[in-house]
Design a protein around this motif. Structure first.
Motif, PDB file in Angstrom:
ATOM      1  N   SER A   1       1.715   4.703  -8.808  1.00  0.00           N
ATOM      2  CA  SER A   1       1.882   3.251  -8.625  1.00  0.00           C
ATOM      3  C   SER A   1       2.962   2.913  -7.602  1.00  0.00           C
ATOM      4  O   SER A   1       3.018   1.791  -7.102  1.00  0.00           O
ATOM      5  CB  SER A   1       2.195   2.577  -9.974  1.00  0.00           C
ATOM      6  N   ILE A   2       3.809   3.906  -7.290  1.00  0.00           N
ATOM      7  CA  ILE A   2       4.859   3.666  -6.281  1.00  0.00           C
ATOM      8  C   ILE A   2       4.295   3.785  -4.860  1.00  0.00           C
ATOM      9  O   ILE A   2       4.910   3.317  -3.900  1.00  0.00           O
ATOM     10  CB  ILE A   2       6.029   4.660  -6.461  1.00  0.00           C
ATOM     11  N   ALA A   3       3.101   4.385  -4.734  1.00  0.00           N
ATOM     12  CA  ALA A   3       2.539   4.656  -3.401  1.00  0.00           C
ATOM     13  C   ALA A   3       2.502   3.408  -2.503  1.00  0.00           C
ATOM     14  O   ALA A   3       2.927   3.494  -1.337  1.00  0.00           O
ATOM     15  CB  ALA A   3       1.154   5.277  -3.542  1.00  0.00           C
ATOM     16  N   PRO A   4       2.038   2.246  -2.993  1.00  0.00           N
ATOM     17  CA  PRO A   4       2.034   1.078  -2.089  1.00  0.00           C
ATOM     18  C   PRO A   4       3.431   0.715  -1.582  1.00  0.00           C
ATOM     19  O   PRO A   4       3.599   0.367  -0.411  1.00  0.00           O
ATOM     20  CB  PRO A   4       1.466  -0.046  -2.975  1.00  0.00           C
ATOM     21  N   ALA A   5       4.426   0.842  -2.447  1.00  0.00           N
ATOM     22  CA  ALA A   5       5.801   0.539  -2.030  1.00  0.00           C
ATOM     23  C   ALA A   5       6.257   1.543  -0.967  1.00  0.00           C
ATOM     24  O   ALA A   5       6.948   1.179   0.004  1.00  0.00           O
ATOM     25  CB  ALA A   5       6.732   0.573  -3.241  1.00  0.00           C
ATOM     26  N   ALA A   6       5.839   2.805  -1.128  1.00  0.00           N
ATOM     27  CA  ALA A   6       6.211   3.833  -0.150  1.00  0.00           C
ATOM     28  C   ALA A   6       5.543   3.556   1.196  1.00  0.00           C
ATOM     29  O   ALA A   6       6.140   3.790   2.255  1.00  0.00           O
ATOM     30  CB  ALA A   6       5.808   5.207  -0.674  1.00  0.00           C
ATOM     31  N   ILE A   7       4.311   3.057   1.150  1.00  0.00           N
ATOM     32  CA  ILE A   7       3.610   2.735   2.409  1.00  0.00           C
ATOM     33  C   ILE A   7       4.337   1.598   3.138  1.00  0.00           C
ATOM     34  O   ILE A   7       4.526   1.644   4.361  1.00  0.00           O
ATOM     35  CB  ILE A   7       2.136   2.360   2.114  1.00  0.00           C
ATOM     36  N   ILE A   8       4.773   0.606   2.377  1.00  0.00           N
ATOM     37  CA  ILE A   8       5.530  -0.506   2.986  1.00  0.00           C
ATOM     38  C   ILE A   8       6.813   0.029   3.620  1.00  0.00           C
ATOM     39  O   ILE A   8       7.195  -0.358   4.731  1.00  0.00           O
ATOM     40  CB  ILE A   8       5.840  -1.589   1.924  1.00  0.00           C
ATOM     41  N   GLU A   9       7.455   0.959   2.922  1.00  0.00           N
ATOM     42  CA  GLU A   9       8.669   1.586   3.467  1.00  0.00           C
ATOM     43  C   GLU A   9       8.348   2.254   4.812  1.00  0.00           C
ATOM     44  O   GLU A   9       9.133   2.177   5.761  1.00  0.00           O
ATOM     45  CB  GLU A   9       9.188   2.621   2.457  1.00  0.00           C
ATOM     46  N   GLY A  10       7.169   2.878   4.866  1.00  0.00           N
ATOM     47  CA  GLY A  10       6.742   3.548   6.093  1.00  0.00           C
ATOM     48  C   GLY A  10       6.657   2.576   7.267  1.00  0.00           C
ATOM     49  O   GLY A  10       7.115   2.882   8.371  1.00  0.00           O
ATOM     50  N   PHE A  11       6.114   1.391   7.016  1.00  0.00           N
ATOM     51  CA  PHE A  11       6.010   0.395   8.091  1.00  0.00           C
ATOM     52  C   PHE A  11       7.399  -0.029   8.570  1.00  0.00           C
ATOM     53  O   PHE A  11       7.638  -0.208   9.763  1.00  0.00           O
ATOM     54  CB  PHE A  11       5.225  -0.832   7.616  1.00  0.00           C
TER      55      PHE A  11
ATOM     56  N   GLY B   1      11.177  -5.941   2.858  1.00  0.00           N
ATOM     57  CA  GLY B   1      11.993  -5.967   1.630  1.00  0.00           C
ATOM     58  C   GLY B   1      11.372  -6.834   0.558  1.00  0.00           C
ATOM     59  O   GLY B   1      11.270  -6.439  -0.610  1.00  0.00           O
ATOM     60  N   ILE B   2      10.935  -8.027   0.963  1.00  0.00           N
ATOM     61  CA  ILE B   2      10.349  -8.954  -0.024  1.00  0.00           C
ATOM     62  C   ILE B   2       9.066  -8.371  -0.603  1.00  0.00           C
ATOM     63  O   ILE B   2       8.877  -8.321  -1.824  1.00  0.00           O
ATOM     64  CB  ILE B   2      10.080 -10.327   0.639  1.00  0.00           C
ATOM     65  N   TRP B   3       8.201  -7.887   0.273  1.00  0.00           N
ATOM     66  CA  TRP B   3       6.905  -7.385  -0.222  1.00  0.00           C
ATOM     67  C   TRP B   3       7.050  -6.052  -0.941  1.00  0.00           C
ATOM     68  O   TRP B   3       6.282  -5.751  -1.863  1.00  0.00           O
ATOM     69  CB  TRP B   3       5.886  -7.319   0.913  1.00  0.00           C
ATOM     70  N   GLN B   4       8.034  -5.268  -0.542  1.00  0.00           N
ATOM     71  CA  GLN B   4       8.244  -4.038  -1.308  1.00  0.00           C
ATOM     72  C   GLN B   4       8.761  -4.379  -2.707  1.00  0.00           C
ATOM     73  O   GLN B   4       8.404  -3.721  -3.680  1.00  0.00           O
ATOM     74  CB  GLN B   4       9.224  -3.104  -0.600  1.00  0.00           C
ATOM     75  N   GLY B   5       9.565  -5.407  -2.795  1.00  0.00           N
ATOM     76  CA  GLY B   5      10.038  -5.850  -4.117  1.00  0.00           C
ATOM     77  C   GLY B   5       8.873  -6.258  -5.001  1.00  0.00           C
ATOM     78  O   GLY B   5       8.809  -5.900  -6.180  1.00  0.00           O
ATOM     79  N   ARG B   6       7.933  -6.982  -4.439  1.00  0.00           N
ATOM     80  CA  ARG B   6       6.738  -7.382  -5.206  1.00  0.00           C
ATOM     81  C   ARG B   6       5.921  -6.172  -5.604  1.00  0.00           C
ATOM     82  O   ARG B   6       5.390  -6.083  -6.717  1.00  0.00           O
ATOM     83  CB  ARG B   6       5.876  -8.327  -4.363  1.00  0.00           C
TER      84      ARG B   6
ATOM     85  N   LEU C   1      14.843   0.449  -4.810  1.00  0.00           N
ATOM     86  CA  LEU C   1      14.084   0.897  -3.637  1.00  0.00           C
ATOM     87  C   LEU C   1      14.204  -0.050  -2.431  1.00  0.00           C
ATOM     88  O   LEU C   1      14.420   0.410  -1.309  1.00  0.00           O
ATOM     89  CB  LEU C   1      12.619   1.111  -4.022  1.00  0.00           C
ATOM     90  N   PRO C   2      14.091  -1.362  -2.611  1.00  0.00           N
ATOM     91  CA  PRO C   2      14.161  -2.246  -1.431  1.00  0.00           C
ATOM     92  C   PRO C   2      15.542  -2.302  -0.777  1.00  0.00           C
ATOM     93  O   PRO C   2      15.700  -2.962   0.248  1.00  0.00           O
ATOM     94  CB  PRO C   2      13.773  -3.630  -1.994  1.00  0.00           C
ATOM     95  N   SER C   3      16.539  -1.636  -1.341  1.00  0.00           N
ATOM     96  CA  SER C   3      17.876  -1.715  -0.743  1.00  0.00           C
ATOM     97  C   SER C   3      17.967  -0.935   0.566  1.00  0.00           C
ATOM     98  O   SER C   3      18.945  -1.079   1.311  1.00  0.00           O
ATOM     99  CB  SER C   3      18.942  -1.237  -1.737  1.00  0.00           C
ATOM    100  N   SER C   4      16.944  -0.135   0.879  1.00  0.00           N
ATOM    101  CA  SER C   4      17.003   0.662   2.120  1.00  0.00           C
ATOM    102  C   SER C   4      16.985  -0.222   3.376  1.00  0.00           C
ATOM    103  O   SER C   4      17.489   0.172   4.426  1.00  0.00           O
ATOM    104  CB  SER C   4      15.845   1.651   2.161  1.00  0.00           C
TER     105      SER C   4
END
Lengths: 231, 153
Positions: free
Chosen positions: B121-131, B97-102, B55-58
């Motif tokens: 559980s992926i929702a927080p990572a998706a929100i970070i992607e949004g930012f 990228g770093i925080w989405q990895g975490r 996921l963080p590769s985007s």
């Protein structure tokens, strides 16, 4: 600085130890846990060993005196770098110190003389000064002391043990705080593993083995005489 | 002075790509560590864990797009703008990228014992992607106003 990936991998490889009083045994065996802990850096492994030696009953020989136990705890708190881990050790040993005081008082013993090494932490002198108070005037620090005193007087050992372990568990959780993927998180996990393990031992035949072990230690050489007599 | 502005302009052009690549690699590494740990403990669901690791590769992709958008002849007039937009877009990709990895590591850790919460559980990572997408889109929008060589925009 240690590699965060090691701690992330380690913590992700450990099953959750939640549900303290529902689990009859820890979520993974000690053998497996030790195998997973091999990824720790040598200095972290040593700090973990010191922590377990100070806290875990399995690491404390029955012949060890109070002075030796306290000295061991002091060594651990002196040598461990992490403030959080030092506080975890202190919290657990303060709970034990309170329980030692309650048990001694129940046996009719007098307050420990000044200068005597009998407990660990900030409250040993305070407890000795307030020996005859029900909760040693520590009810604001340890609100559970009154309940522990009552259970001890009533001889309800299982609920008492449950209360003590519950307090120990809560304290570890509080100290762990935001530590999620680091050495402090690993130490918190291992302490909780030991708590679950200890609770589990009350529910199976290992309690009987421990009793046998204690009897043997108490009887010493006489144990053999009894066996011979019995035969 | 002009030389410095020109150098800053080039730094700005390459920053989103480079910082995005760092963010993606650190993020994938953190999530990967969690996936490796979780695979030791679980008997199934490996594919989902590995999917989450990617996921963080985007962020490196966003960085490449921003880099190509900013890529133009650097002049004293546009050097500062290229530096500002490129560097801050890159920093946004790096930290995202770093925080989405975490966050992915948390998700893997949580769902290893409770697979039914994997999606949530992926929702927080998706929100970070949004930012990060905000940073990406607005870097493109703002970069349209940077003057090209010769004074045009």
């Amino acid at each position: 600085m240690s590699d965060p990936n090691v701690y992330i991998m380690l913590m992700a490889s450990l099953p959750s130890p939640e549900a303290l009083f529902l689990a009859k045994r820890p979520p993974l065996s000690r053998l497996k846990l030790d195998r997973r802990l091999r990824v720790l850096r040598p200095e972290d492994a040593r700090a973990l060993k010191l922590t377990e030696q100070a806290l875990h009953w399995g690491e404390i020989p029955l012949t060890m005196t109070d002075e030796e136990i306290v000295a061991r705890a002091k060594t651990a708190t002196r040598e461990i770098e992490s403030e959080t881990v030092r506080l975890m050790i202190r919290d657990r040993l303060e709970i034990r110190t309170c329980m030692v005081a309650l048990r001694r008082r129940k046996r009719g013993e007098q307050a420990p003389a000044p200068g005597t090494v009998w407990g660990f932490g900030r409250w040993t002198s305070h407890i000795a000064r307030n020996w005859n108070e029900a909760t040693f005037r520590l009810e604001n620090v340890f609100p559970w002391l009154r309940e522990a005193d009552r259970l001890l007087k009533d001889g309800d050992s299982l609920p008492l043990q449950r209360l003590i372990l519950e307090q120990a568990w809560k304290r570890v959780d509080r100290r762990r705080g935001q530590h999620q993927y680091d050495f402090e998180a690993v130490v918190a996990y291992v302490i909780k593993w030991n708590i679950v393990d200890r609770w589990g031992r009350y529910n199976n035949e290992e309690a009987a083995e421990r009793f046998e072990e204690l009897t043997q230690a108490a009887l010493g050489e006489h144990a053999n005489l009894l066996e011979e007599g019995h035969a | 002075m002009n030389e410095l502005v020109l150098a800053l302009g080039w730094i700005g052009i390459y920053s989103p790509m480079a910082l995005g690549a760092i963010g993606s690699s650190v993020g994938c590494s953190l999530a990967g560590a969690a996936a490796c740990g979780a695979m030791l403990e679980t008997e199934s669901g490996y594919g989902r864990f590995i999917g989450l690791v990617a996921l963080p590769s985007s962020f490196v992709i966003y960085g490449i797009v921003v880099m190509f958008t900013l890529n133009r002849e650097v002049t004293p007039e546009n050097g500062g703008a290229l530096f500002g937009i490129g560097l801050f877009a890159g920093l946004a990709f790096l930290y995202s990228g770093i925080w989405q990895g975490r966050s992915c590591a948390d998700s893997i850790n949580a769902s290893k014992e409770k697979p039914e919460i994997f999606g949530l559980s992926i929702a927080p990572a998706a929100i970070i992607e949004g930012f990060a997408v905000f940073a990406f889109v607005f870097a493109l929008v703002v970069s349209a106003g940077i003057p090209a060589a010769g004074g045009g925009s």
